[in-house]
Enzyme design. Structure first.
Site, PDB file in Angstrom:
ATOM      1  N   GLY A  11       0.690  -1.135   0.051  1.00 18.53           N
ATOM      2  CA  GLY A  11       0.095  -0.015  -0.005  1.00 18.53           C
ATOM      3  C   GLY A  11       1.010   1.248   0.025  1.00 18.53           C
ATOM      4  O   GLY A  11       2.101   1.229   0.048  1.00 18.53           O
ATOM      5  N   CYS A 147      -3.197  10.164  10.746  1.00 20.67           N
ATOM      6  CA  CYS A 147      -2.643  11.310  10.061  1.00 20.67           C
ATOM      7  C   CYS A 147      -3.319  12.418  10.516  1.00 20.67           C
ATOM      8  O   CYS A 147      -2.651  13.508  10.799  1.00 20.67           O
ATOM      9  CB  CYS A 147      -2.510  11.170   8.422  1.00 20.67           C
ATOM     10  SG  CYS A 147      -4.161  10.764   7.496  1.00 20.67           S
ATOM     11  N   ASN A 308       0.564  12.895   5.024  1.00 14.03           N
ATOM     12  CA  ASN A 308      -0.044  11.810   5.660  1.00 14.03           C
ATOM     13  C   ASN A 308       0.581  10.420   5.479  1.00 14.03           C
ATOM     14  O   ASN A 308       0.452   9.652   6.392  1.00 14.03           O
ATOM     15  CB  ASN A 308      -1.447  11.652   4.963  1.00 14.03           C
ATOM     16  CG  ASN A 308      -1.505  11.450   3.685  1.00 14.03           C
ATOM     17  OD1 ASN A 308      -0.962  12.618   2.795  1.00 14.03           O
ATOM     18  ND2 ASN A 308      -2.003  10.539   3.004  1.00 14.03           N
TER      19      ASN A 308
END
Length: 340
Positions: A11, A147, A308
């Site tokens: 990811g 985040c 993030n």
């Protein structure tokens, strides 16, 4: 060298974590797992890593022991596999939402399911060195905050810790498309997302509970998806306590963050970037914080911005690892961001 493995490395957060670990002088990245990509090269999923690694993805079921295990798996997966993960490494750093909240009832309210390992929640230390540096030095299980939560907590912390606020906090958060993950649904197709400012969580976003837990402040949060790929920016609307003005607020930020390696106070009277701007933080582990006080009133806006995927993800995990291992906190995290 400390042997490190990443579970869930296909990811976006996993990819940035791998990028940082490959350049970290104290670690040896020995394995990166992915069920769907097992046997395929890591730099196939993360082409920015071409020429930097010959690693191939390992099936999670074939992962061997290591010294440190990062878990960058979907929410609800870590709690179901905690026993197995803990058996693979002495130090576990979880990047999912499963162990961020201490109260299982709060977890159930915000995630919509019962926690399957409620007795383990208290054993995780938040991976936010600015608030938990002493605790991290002896921690064996670390949960990195979300985040938007990280940005809001760091923006609010000096004022909250010094008792400079009163009443409820409203957090207005904006996030880029990478926050939806690599397997985001059709609502995040370019044709749908481009040009849009989508309020995807008008109330009750999960990170709301993390902000309330860390600051002790009653918190309401709204989250909006914007066209940027990377980046988070939060505007925290607050009421200052009686007698608190901009001078007192600025002094609190300087006192709390003057020695912090990855928090910068950005609240200037002039200039193009007077307040925290996530565009400048892409790829970096910095969180910029700032504030603005309405003249003649007790209304203020406290601002936070970060990448993030780095400070709000893998970079925050590596910073916590550095603290835990007694390494210089900036190790492997020196990239300053880009301009323009």
């Amino acid at each position: 060298m400390t042997r490190v493995a990443v579970v869930g490395g296909a990811g976006y957060i996993g990819g940035d974590l791998v990028r940082i670990l490959l350049a970290h002088p104290e670690v040896d990245l020995v394995a990166v797992t992915s069920r769907s990509l097992a046997g395929r090269r890591v730099d196939g999923a993360h082409p920015n890593l071409r020429g930097l690694t010959d690693l191939t993805f390992t099936d999670p079921g074939r992962l061997g022991r290591c010294d440190v295990l990062f878990t960058a798996v979907p929410h609800r997966e870590s709690m179901g596999q905690l026993g197995r993960f803990a058996a693979l490494a002495d130090l576990l750093i979880d990047l999912s939402g499963d162990f961020r909240l201490r109260d299982p009832a709060v977890y159930a309210a915000y995630y919509g399911v019962e926690h399957t390992a409620p007795g383990e929640l208290a054993g995780f230390t938040p991976g936010l060195p600015e608030l938990y540096r002493k605790e991290l030095a002896g921690a064996d299980r670390i949960a990195v905050p979300g985040c938007m939560a990280t940005a809001a907590i760091l923006a609010l912390h000096p004022a909250a810790a010094d008792g400079l606020l009163t009443g409820e906090v409203t957090v207005d958060a904006r996030t880029g498309s990478s926050g939806s993950g690599v397997s985001a649904g059709p609502e995040n197709l370019h044709a749908e997302r481009s040009g849009a400012m989508r309020v995807f969580a008008p109330t009750g976003h999960r990170h709301e509970a993390e902000v309330a837990q860390a600051t002790g402040l009653p918190t309401r949060m709204t989250a909006t998806g914007v066209e940027a790929v990377r980046g988070v920016q939060v505007l925290c609307r607050v009421t200052l306590a009686e007698g608190v003005d901009e001078r007192v607020l600025r002094a609190a930020y300087r006192r709390h963050y003057g020695e912090e390696p990855f928090v910068r106070v950005v609240a200037q009277k002039r200039g193009q970037y007077r307040y925290p701007e996530p565009k400048l933080l892409a790829g970096s582990n910095y969180c910029d914080v700032g504030f603005a006080v309405a003249p003649g009133s007790r209304h203020a806006v406290l601002i936070g911005a970060l990448d993030n995927l780095v400070k709000g993800g893998g970079g925050g995990g590596v910073q916590s690892l550095n603290v835990r291992m007694g390494w210089p906190e900036r190790t492997g995290l020196g990239f300053p961001g880009l301009h323009p």
